[in-house]
Design a protein around this motif. Structure first.
Motif, PDB file in Angstrom:
ATOM      1  N   VAL A  95      -2.169  -3.725  61.486  1.00 24.26           N
ATOM      2  CA  VAL A  95      -2.815  -3.612  60.181  1.00 24.26           C
ATOM      3  C   VAL A  95      -1.957  -4.270  59.106  1.00 24.26           C
ATOM      4  CG1 VAL A  95      -3.545  -2.012  58.380  1.00 24.26           C
ATOM      5  CG2 VAL A  95      -4.102  -1.515  60.764  1.00 24.26           C
ATOM      6  N   ALA A  96      -0.655  -4.000  59.128  1.00 24.43           N
ATOM      7  CA  ALA A  96       0.213  -4.496  58.059  1.00 24.43           C
ATOM      8  C   ALA A  96       0.220  -6.022  57.999  1.00 24.43           C
ATOM      9  CB  ALA A  96       1.627  -3.957  58.242  1.00 24.43           C
ATOM     10  N   VAL A  97       0.338  -6.655  59.157  1.00 22.01           N
ATOM     11  CA  VAL A  97       0.440  -8.114  59.153  1.00 22.01           C
ATOM     12  C   VAL A  97      -0.875  -8.766  58.730  1.00 22.01           C
ATOM     13  CG1 VAL A  97      -0.253  -8.748  61.502  1.00 22.01           C
ATOM     14  CG2 VAL A  97       1.615  -9.977  60.384  1.00 22.01           C
ATOM     15  N   THR A  98      -1.957  -7.998  58.808  1.00 16.37           N
ATOM     16  CA  THR A  98      -3.257  -8.510  58.395  1.00 16.37           C
ATOM     17  C   THR A  98      -3.251  -8.956  56.934  1.00 16.37           C
ATOM     18  OG1 THR A  98      -4.312  -7.087  60.017  1.00 16.37           O
ATOM     19  CG2 THR A  98      -5.695  -7.855  58.245  1.00 16.37           C
ATOM     20  N   ALA A  99      -2.374  -8.377  56.148  1.00 20.20           N
ATOM     21  CA  ALA A  99      -2.315  -8.734  54.729  1.00 20.20           C
ATOM     22  C   ALA A  99      -1.816 -10.155  54.516  1.00 20.20           C
ATOM     23  CB  ALA A  99      -1.404  -7.757  53.983  1.00 20.20           C
ATOM     24  N   VAL A 100      -1.071 -10.671  55.498  1.00 20.53           N
ATOM     25  CA  VAL A 100      -0.276 -11.867  55.190  1.00 20.53           C
ATOM     26  C   VAL A 100      -0.144 -12.807  56.391  1.00 20.53           C
ATOM     27  CG1 VAL A 100       1.879 -10.636  55.725  1.00 20.53           C
ATOM     28  CG2 VAL A 100       1.918 -12.519  54.069  1.00 20.53           C
ATOM     29  N   SER A 101      -1.003 -12.619  57.428  1.00 16.28           N
ATOM     30  CA  SER A 101      -0.719 -13.237  58.722  1.00 16.28           C
ATOM     31  C   SER A 101      -0.610 -14.761  58.723  1.00 16.28           C
ATOM     32  CB  SER A 101      -1.752 -12.784  59.754  1.00 16.28           C
ATOM     33  OG  SER A 101      -3.024 -12.707  59.209  1.00 16.28           O
ATOM     34  N   GLY A 102      -1.328 -15.458  57.864  1.00 13.45           N
ATOM     35  CA  GLY A 102      -1.226 -16.914  57.875  1.00 13.45           C
ATOM     36  C   GLY A 102      -0.308 -17.448  56.789  1.00 13.45           C
ATOM     37  N   TRP A 103       0.320 -16.553  56.058  1.00 17.30           N
ATOM     38  CA  TRP A 103       1.080 -16.957  54.872  1.00 17.30           C
ATOM     39  C   TRP A 103       2.579 -16.710  54.996  1.00 17.30           C
ATOM     40  CZ3 TRP A 103      -2.784 -13.785  51.457  1.00 17.30           C
ATOM     41  CH2 TRP A 103      -3.930 -14.550  51.202  1.00 17.30           C
ATOM     42  N   CYS A 104       3.053 -16.239  56.131  1.00 22.29           N
ATOM     43  CA  CYS A 104       4.490 -15.934  56.203  1.00 22.29           C
ATOM     44  C   CYS A 104       5.101 -16.450  57.498  1.00 22.29           C
ATOM     45  CB  CYS A 104       4.743 -14.430  56.058  1.00 22.29           C
ATOM     46  SG  CYS A 104       4.251 -13.453  57.480  1.00 22.29           S
ATOM     47  N   HIS A 105       6.402 -16.599  57.495  1.00 27.96           N
ATOM     48  CA  HIS A 105       7.149 -17.066  58.658  1.00 27.96           C
ATOM     49  C   HIS A 105       7.141 -15.979  59.757  1.00 27.96           C
ATOM     50  CE1 HIS A 105      10.667 -18.325  61.050  1.00 27.96           C
ATOM     51  NE2 HIS A 105      10.353 -19.527  60.626  1.00 27.96           N
ATOM     52  N   PRO A 106       7.173 -16.373  61.019  1.00 26.68           N
ATOM     53  CA  PRO A 106       7.192 -15.386  62.105  1.00 26.68           C
ATOM     54  C   PRO A 106       8.267 -14.322  61.955  1.00 26.68           C
ATOM     55  CG  PRO A 106       6.860 -17.576  63.014  1.00 26.68           C
ATOM     56  CD  PRO A 106       7.041 -17.743  61.540  1.00 26.68           C
ATOM     57  N   LEU A 107       9.439 -14.694  61.448  1.00 29.84           N
ATOM     58  CA  LEU A 107      10.483 -13.678  61.301  1.00 29.84           C
ATOM     59  C   LEU A 107      10.104 -12.650  60.248  1.00 29.84           C
ATOM     60  CD1 LEU A 107      13.749 -15.751  61.699  1.00 29.84           C
ATOM     61  CD2 LEU A 107      12.470 -14.427  63.399  1.00 29.84           C
ATOM     62  N   SER A 108       9.322 -13.067  59.252  1.00 32.53           N
ATOM     63  CA  SER A 108       8.812 -12.108  58.275  1.00 32.53           C
ATOM     64  C   SER A 108       7.841 -11.137  58.938  1.00 32.53           C
ATOM     65  CB  SER A 108       8.106 -12.840  57.133  1.00 32.53           C
ATOM     66  OG  SER A 108       8.993 -13.717  56.495  1.00 32.53           O
ATOM     67  N   ALA A 109       7.023 -11.663  59.833  1.00 30.71           N
ATOM     68  CA  ALA A 109       6.089 -10.796  60.546  1.00 30.71           C
ATOM     69  C   ALA A 109       6.839  -9.759  61.370  1.00 30.71           C
ATOM     70  CB  ALA A 109       5.162 -11.621  61.436  1.00 30.71           C
ATOM     71  N   VAL A 110       7.969 -10.156  61.918  1.00 29.74           N
ATOM     72  CA  VAL A 110       8.801  -9.216  62.676  1.00 29.74           C
ATOM     73  C   VAL A 110       9.239  -8.054  61.789  1.00 29.74           C
ATOM     74  CG1 VAL A 110      11.103  -8.967  63.703  1.00 29.74           C
ATOM     75  CG2 VAL A 110       9.615 -10.860  64.410  1.00 29.74           C
ATOM     76  N   ILE A 111       9.719  -8.404  60.599  1.00 24.75           N
ATOM     77  CA  ILE A 111      10.225  -7.361  59.692  1.00 24.75           C
ATOM     78  C   ILE A 111       9.081  -6.495  59.158  1.00 24.75           C
ATOM     79  CG2 ILE A 111      11.527  -6.934  57.574  1.00 24.75           C
ATOM     80  CD1 ILE A 111      12.815  -9.730  58.035  1.00 24.75           C
ATOM     81  N   ILE A 112       7.982  -7.143  58.771  1.00 25.25           N
ATOM     82  CA  ILE A 112       6.822  -6.393  58.271  1.00 25.25           C
ATOM     83  C   ILE A 112       6.338  -5.397  59.331  1.00 25.25           C
ATOM     84  CG2 ILE A 112       4.372  -6.613  57.672  1.00 25.25           C
ATOM     85  CD1 ILE A 112       5.121  -9.287  56.299  1.00 25.25           C
ATOM     86  N   GLY A 113       6.239  -5.859  60.569  1.00 25.91           N
ATOM     87  CA  GLY A 113       5.796  -4.984  61.641  1.00 25.91           C
ATOM     88  C   GLY A 113       6.734  -3.806  61.821  1.00 25.91           C
ATOM     89  N   PHE A 114       8.022  -4.101  61.820  1.00 25.97           N
ATOM     90  CA  PHE A 114       9.005  -3.042  62.036  1.00 25.97           C
ATOM     91  C   PHE A 114       8.909  -1.968  60.954  1.00 25.97           C
ATOM     92  CE2 PHE A 114      13.095  -0.963  62.178  1.00 25.97           C
ATOM     93  CZ  PHE A 114      13.366  -0.890  63.536  1.00 25.97           C
ATOM     94  N   ILE A 115       8.866  -2.417  59.702  1.00 31.60           N
ATOM     95  CA  ILE A 115       8.783  -1.450  58.586  1.00 31.60           C
ATOM     96  C   ILE A 115       7.489  -0.640  58.677  1.00 31.60           C
ATOM     97  CG2 ILE A 115       8.599  -1.228  56.074  1.00 31.60           C
ATOM     98  CD1 ILE A 115      10.349  -3.750  55.842  1.00 31.60           C
ATOM     99  N   ALA A 116       6.383  -1.326  58.970  1.00 33.90           N
ATOM    100  CA  ALA A 116       5.103  -0.614  59.060  1.00 33.90           C
ATOM    101  C   ALA A 116       5.138   0.405  60.198  1.00 33.90           C
ATOM    102  CB  ALA A 116       3.959  -1.607  59.280  1.00 33.90           C
ATOM    103  N   GLY A 117       5.792   0.053  61.309  1.00 32.64           N
ATOM    104  CA  GLY A 117       5.901   0.989  62.432  1.00 32.64           C
ATOM    105  C   GLY A 117       6.680   2.231  62.033  1.00 32.64           C
ATOM    106  N   VAL A 118       7.805   2.026  61.339  1.00 33.80           N
ATOM    107  CA  VAL A 118       8.601   3.164  60.867  1.00 33.80           C
ATOM    108  C   VAL A 118       7.756   4.046  59.951  1.00 33.80           C
ATOM    109  CG1 VAL A 118      10.571   3.833  59.424  1.00 33.80           C
ATOM    110  CG2 VAL A 118      10.815   1.967  61.080  1.00 33.80           C
ATOM    111  N   CYS A 119       7.095   3.426  58.988  1.00 35.31           N
ATOM    112  CA  CYS A 119       6.302   4.197  58.018  1.00 35.31           C
ATOM    113  C   CYS A 119       5.150   4.928  58.696  1.00 35.31           C
ATOM    114  CB  CYS A 119       5.759   3.277  56.933  1.00 35.31           C
ATOM    115  SG  CYS A 119       7.046   2.565  55.908  1.00 35.31           S
ATOM    116  N   ALA A 120       4.461   4.232  59.633  1.00 32.43           N
ATOM    117  CA  ALA A 120       3.338   4.868  60.321  1.00 32.43           C
ATOM    118  C   ALA A 120       3.818   6.107  61.069  1.00 32.43           C
ATOM    119  CB  ALA A 120       2.676   3.885  61.277  1.00 32.43           C
TER     120      ALA A 120
END
Lengths: 392, 392, 392
Positions: free
Chosen positions: B250-275
């Motif tokens: 869900v989190a990466v859906t906000a930005v999936s075509g607009w950010c570098h893969p390493l950003s997606a890694v961090i976004i996913g990790f933070i969203a997982g912690v928060c979830a």
């Protein structure tokens, strides 16, 4: 054009995946004592279809052989293997729980090698340049197989059900509705490829095809629900939902790229109503269709074929008027009935006379997991139920 | 361009298939006495969404009607039906096991016809040339629906859960984790289409979109696991895994075509912690979310929307600075909260006052398979358990 | 070319979906007391593969890093993450029901980060312009991973099975054949992408690839059935069917775009026969392969690699003659054996010495649902069976 070929392959893959849908749907509807049997039989039927269709069926249908065909036709062959597999897999599910697996497999040999491809030849046989498609030349239209695949499958099923007879009892073991629901969603997903792959319109009309498929299925569900509510059969609307979705999917297959989305809505709704009401006829005549193949594929298909003349965009009409088109559609269905139902009746009669179709009453009670596959857990369950019943 | 249209259709088909994923996921989490009910309700909700969205919702969102739209827009409509269906299906799963199916279906009428499309109009309403997208004009960004679809669904769910209250007991019947796992994989598979279909970048950036989707889901799982381990809740990490994957998606859906893969890694990790941590809040406030929709869709969505300004490639920023962008994102979420949560609270309150949301305590104990569908096997099981309990 | 990129992404998505297939297949074969464990472990292994492969594995295999690669390579990375995930997921299923999840996850770290990518580098390492592919330079051919993915996975599995030993007993709890059948169909569906994605021929040859994949799987099933019938093992043909399909799929992977469809028929049939007969060898040596990974992936893969020289179209041969090509294929397999089996044996030995691979006998009897996840329903079932056994 490369995009076209790739589109055919993607659609073919989706149609292949419908096999998973049929397996889930059927395994969800049969009693637990027969789930192994019905699952494995889906794999075996597919194997037989592939073998028969590449060796004989495809040649009968399109006049081309796998040995000598150009490699650019392979995607087309791939797609049509999958169409054949849909046509062939359906009757076995409907006849499950009391039919011998050898009988069903024998029938699938003839269905894949003769019954399906010859009728297909009548309607689509000119797709690669041949001129065998006399029904098409007489004006009969079928966009993606409402008759070629689905009513053919429906007529084979009907013949089989008449010969094999009803199950002795349906009150042992339980079904799995979540699995059946998964099956419906997989079928719906695969149906996008089913309607998309058989391109009779340009690739830029595929949005219409996908949209119509979705609309007809949804409004098929609604039609079946409405019909069910009017009949006030509380608690039975579960089956209506499934019949409505599948009936709507089958019906729109006749015309998916040739009509406006609102027409797809109406076609779906009518097919849903008819599919639901047709279960009354089946009950009346004591036809025991385990997975509701007749309401979905036969009734849905007939609806689609006969509604086509009234909803198709005028530019696509083959005949001069909608009335004439209706005549051609009736003719096509009658030929389908004569060929598919007549030949299947003969086939199942002959199978019954030779290897026999029906398992013994005791085997039916035990369930085919035990009989066909020596499944130990079904055995344990059977022993438990038996000892319980002997105490009553 | 034909490739573009076909891409939209393939992605739309994948998003449709997410319905199968939700069904498996939900049927895997609810108790066995409710699996039929939750499966069928997924079919019915989809039907309602299709009917409402083509008749009203799509018009509200994009200002175009199915009757008069050009056929080249059909693929776009097809895709957006599927987006709407994702937004609408979520709350019913979370509220299952104690909610009346009629109440849930009534709510889905309003969700598909009003709540979802109007917020969608605020954000994406200019996609076909209209100028209704005032949030977008104020700088709010959402690549493929982290807010439009997921936090909207999350807010509807939260309102519904508050009105319906917790289940009486959750200790009867068993769930099916393999089915839920299958559901997660289907959702993940479909999510590729979810992020791929809503093209806000060129088609040649789709590799980035698919890669980011996969990375964020995987690292979401890792984040949730780490959060779980730090909390030392042995044996509970199963739920964390599911929440982490879905939260990351869900989190990466906000930005999936607009950010570098390493950003997606961090976004996913933070969203997982928060979830994962958000389940503590739900427990504290006694909010009984059967399928963990809030951690996945609401918390994951909020993470995505609020992390966007800090991870998006600078060239895509709508506002002048990352800080300003963050302000726009907060505004968008507040409007989402006000509209979706506020209106849903009102809607569920009204439904509760009229037809009532909650089934009786006895019906809840029996399970909705029996209550809604007269399922005989659930009956037998219920009688057995009841007689067993009376002996204690 | 945009169509090419999109094709790679669609194929990659299909290969991703194979993870769902493995989960269903494995959860269908293990006893019910272990289904949660095996399902969750599929999710965790995927997570680890993604993390290891993007950080180390992809760089080892193709000499490129995610940090600095051009965005046009992202689709290729996406596809190869999915290939790696197939290679890594297999051994854990085969070793399930008696292996610690921590041991399996540790092994998957090395499999994804070292064993798989280094062998992949030897064969495919020149795909992006590097010159690390010394096996390829010596003439070794593998179309889409029969050796790189499947025999590698098979050798890792074999090493693991030797170290962990057989299960104590396999007669408690029941399996779920419909779920396993669904798994086979999902794998088959995904395999179209597996063979389609790794383009070593032009896009217009994809019809051949899809067709060959289907034919080999179908005739693999037939070969295994024939072998089974000749061995007269009544009621055991169920396993033969599964082994035949998967063996056929693996074998054709070696050559799917390089041979005539009739060759794919023969390759599939031979692989099916070999896969079925290989179960005799496993039984003889007491190797307890829960999900039949060795017959499918190792035996199927060896068949494909060694049959390639005799069935490949002459124009594609890398060596001067078919006999020389056969030599190159043998060399490639020997290197694969030395590297993958040798290193895995060392790895599992080391894991066993440190954290230990095997769960205790009591835990094995309880089942890993209880041990790993405190599953209450498995507990209740275990207590019931235990009290029942104590009465005997």
């Amino acid at each position: 054009m490369i995009t076209q070929q790739i589109w055919v392959l993607i659609c073919g893959a989706l149609v292949f995946f419908m096999q998973a849908g049929f397996t889930c749907y059927e395994a969800g509807f049969v009693q637990s004592k027969n789930v192994i049997s019905v699952s494995i039989e889906n794999l075996l039927t597919f194997m037989i279809t592939v073998a028969m269709f590449i060796s004989i069926g495809y040649y009968l249908m399109f006049g081309e052989s796998i040995i000598s065909m150009p490699s650019s036709h392979y995607s087309y062959l791939f797609l049509h293997i999958m169409f054949a597999a849909v046509a062939v897999t359906i009757f076995a599910g409907a006849m499950s729980e009391r039919s011998k697996i050898t009988a069903l497999l024998t029938a699938s040999i003839f269905a894949a090698g003769l019954i399906y491809p010859v009728y297909g030849r009548f309607v689509w046989g000119d797709a690669l340049g041949g001129n065998f498609a006399w029904l098409h030349q007489l004006g009969f239209m079928d966009y993606a197989g409402a008759s070629v695949v689905h009513t053919t499958a429906g007529f084979i099923t009907l013949a089989g059900l008449i010969i094999v007879g009803s199950r002795t009892s349906t009150r042992t073991g339980k079904s799995n509705i979540p699995l059946a629901t998964l099956g419906v969603f997989i079928l719906w997903f695969g149906w996008l490829g089913f309607n998309g792959g058989n391109q009779q319109v340009d690739l830029d009309q595929m949005g219409l095809v996908f949209l119509n498929t979705t609309l007809s299925a949804s409004f098929g569900m609604m039609g079946a629900l409405v019909a069910n509510l009017l009949r006030r059969r509380k608690g039975r609307y579960l089956i209506s939902i499934f019949n409505g979705v599948l009936g709507g999917l089958v019906a729109v297959t006749a015309v998916s790229g040739w009509c406006h989305p609102l027409s797809a809505v109406i076609i779906g709704f009518i097919a849903g109503v008819c599919a639901d009401l047709s279960t009354l006829i089946l009950e009346r005549y004591g036809i025991d269709d385990v997975v509701n193949a007749i309401p979905a594929h036969l009734v849905g298909g007939i609806c689609g074929v006969l509604l086509l003349p009234w909803f198709i965009d005028k530019q696509y009409l083959l005949c001069d008027s909608r009335m004439e088109q209706f005549g051609a559609q009736c003719l096509g269905l009658m030929v389908n009935f004569g060929w598919a139902f007549g030949l299947s009746l003969l086939m199942f009669w002959a199978i019954n006379k030779t290897i026999g179709i029906r398992v013994s009453g005791e085997d039916e009670k035990k369930g085919l997991n035990i009989v066909e596959f020596n499944d130990i857990y079904s055995w344990e369950n059977y022993m438990e139920v038996s000892s319980y019943e002997s105490q009553i």
